[in-house]
Scaffold this active site. Structure first.
Site, mmCIF file in Angstrom:
data_model
loop_
_atom_site.group_PDB
_atom_site.id
_atom_site.type_symbol
_atom_site.label_atom_id
_atom_site.label_comp_id
_atom_site.label_asym_id
_atom_site.label_seq_id
_atom_site.Cartn_x
_atom_site.Cartn_y
_atom_site.Cartn_z
ATOM 1 C CG ASP A 141 69.935 7.194 38.646
ATOM 2 O OD1 ASP A 141 70.145 8.230 39.324
ATOM 3 O OD2 ASP A 141 69.551 7.226 37.457
ATOM 4 C CG HIS A 142 73.790 8.688 37.360
ATOM 5 N ND1 HIS A 142 74.011 8.573 36.018
ATOM 6 C CD2 HIS A 142 72.446 8.868 37.506
ATOM 7 C CE1 HIS A 142 72.851 8.692 35.356
ATOM 8 N NE2 HIS A 142 71.896 8.881 36.245
ATOM 9 C CG HIS B 43 74.545 13.273 37.743
ATOM 10 N ND1 HIS B 43 74.630 12.398 36.697
ATOM 11 C CD2 HIS B 43 73.261 13.183 38.186
ATOM 12 C CE1 HIS B 43 73.456 11.800 36.507
ATOM 13 N NE2 HIS B 43 72.608 12.249 37.404
ATOM 14 C CG HIS C 281 70.146 15.871 35.647
ATOM 15 N ND1 HIS C 281 68.808 15.551 35.612
ATOM 16 C CD2 HIS C 281 70.757 14.858 36.316
ATOM 17 C CE1 HIS C 281 68.625 14.391 36.241
ATOM 18 N NE2 HIS C 281 69.789 13.960 36.685
ATOM 19 C CG HIS D 102 70.801 12.373 40.662
ATOM 20 N ND1 HIS D 102 70.221 12.876 39.521
ATOM 21 C CD2 HIS D 102 70.584 13.292 41.639
ATOM 22 C CE1 HIS D 102 69.668 14.051 39.787
ATOM 23 N NE2 HIS D 102 69.879 14.332 41.068
ATOM 24 C CG ASP E 36 70.726 11.251 34.219
ATOM 25 O OD1 ASP E 36 70.995 10.299 33.467
ATOM 26 O OD2 ASP E 36 70.222 11.097 35.362
ATOM 27 C CG HIS F 293 68.157 7.302 32.577
ATOM 28 N ND1 HIS F 293 67.633 6.518 33.587
ATOM 29 C CD2 HIS F 293 68.953 8.211 33.191
ATOM 30 C CE1 HIS F 293 68.085 6.936 34.759
ATOM 31 N NE2 HIS F 293 68.900 7.968 34.550
HETATM 32 FE FE FE Z 1 69.846 9.138 36.149
HETATM 33 ZN ZN ZN Z 2 70.360 11.946 37.410
#
Ligand code: FE
Ligand code: ZN
Length: 253
Positions: free
Chosen positions: A58-59, A54, A112, A56, A131, A169
């Site tokens: 942090d991805h 996805h 998400h 985001h 996530d 995570h």
């Molecule tokens: Fe994440």
């Molecule tokens: Zn995420």
């Protein structure tokens, strides 16, 4: 197939999947550039692809720097293509991505984010779920409804118990505290919380997890379990409602 897992940022995991026969290596998401390049160097693997789950940061935040350093191609969710830096191939439900001779099936798992996807290799019993699913938890609903997320999780529930599930995570200890608060009398959960605390006390990861273990103990996968509905005071309610209530309680926990 070999998998290398390592910590990134505060509580993300980075993953490399390598096929020794073809020499191909895929990186699942790009949470942080340095640890990914270090892991490639440590194993002596050449990166051929990034598989994003996805959009985001942090991805997908490391996509361009990793491509610059390795010349890899970038695969990601069709429904979020406009938000995935450097995307070259868009994939969605029913598509396949290959690592040498190994085939990973793509599933759309909105909730998400609106276009979140997961990668599942039935032959190796391995899945990368970003996530969408966490050990004892699930992703927050930033762009989707509880109905959508429950439908997404039901797709994952079709996987066999032995499936190794790589979540993005390390949230498990906090998830265990929440799950226990909802179902203090769940025996399997109590035992699992002790195992999780022992692992975390030694600084060890609780990821990957197994589908069978999640099916038995993760409240977000048990919205259709009468015991969970009862614990929430929702006996007889539809699974969507039990799921929505569980997610709402977790958001405020
Ligand atoms: Fe994440
Ligand atoms: Zn995420």
């Amino acid at each position: 197939m070999q998998i290398e897992q390592f910590g990134c940022l505060r509580d993300n995991y980075g993953f490399l999947v390598h096929d020794p026969e073809s020499g191909e290596t895929a990186c699942i998401d790009t949470p942080e550039v340095e640890p990914i390049l270090a892991a490639l160097a440590r194993r002596g693997w050449r990166l051929t692809a990034i598989w994003n789950t996805h959009h985001h940061p942090d991805h997908a935040g490391g996509n361009l720097a990793i491509r610059e350093a390795t010349g890899c191609t970038i695969v990601g969710p069709a429904a979020e293509a406009a938000r995935i830096p450097g995307i070259e191939r868009s994939v969605a439900e029913g598509d396949e991505v290959r690592l040498g001779a190994h085939r990973f099936r793509v599933h759309d798992t909105p909730g998400h984010t609106s276009g979140h996807i997961v990668y599942h290799c039935p032959e190796q019993q391995v899945a990368f779920v970003g996530d969408t699913l966490f050990a004892l938890g699930c992703g927050r609903l930033f762009e989707g409804t509880p109905q959508q997320m429950w439908a997404s999780l039901r797709k994952l529930l079709e996987w066999p118990d032995d499936t190794l599930v790589y979540c993005a995570h390390e949230y498990t200890a906090a998830n265990a505290r929440f799950a226990r608060s909802v179902e203090p009398d769940h025996k399997g959960l109590a035992a699992r919380e002790r195992e999780i605390e022992a692992l975390r006390a030694k600084g060890q990861p609780t990821v990957p997890t197994r589908m069978g273990l999640e099916r038995a103990t993760n409240p977000f996968l048990r919205a259709d379990d009468p015991a969970l509905a009862e614990a929430l005071g929702l006996a007889g309610a539809p699974a969507e409602q039990v799921f929505a209530r569980t997610r709402e309680l977790k958001d405020r926990f």
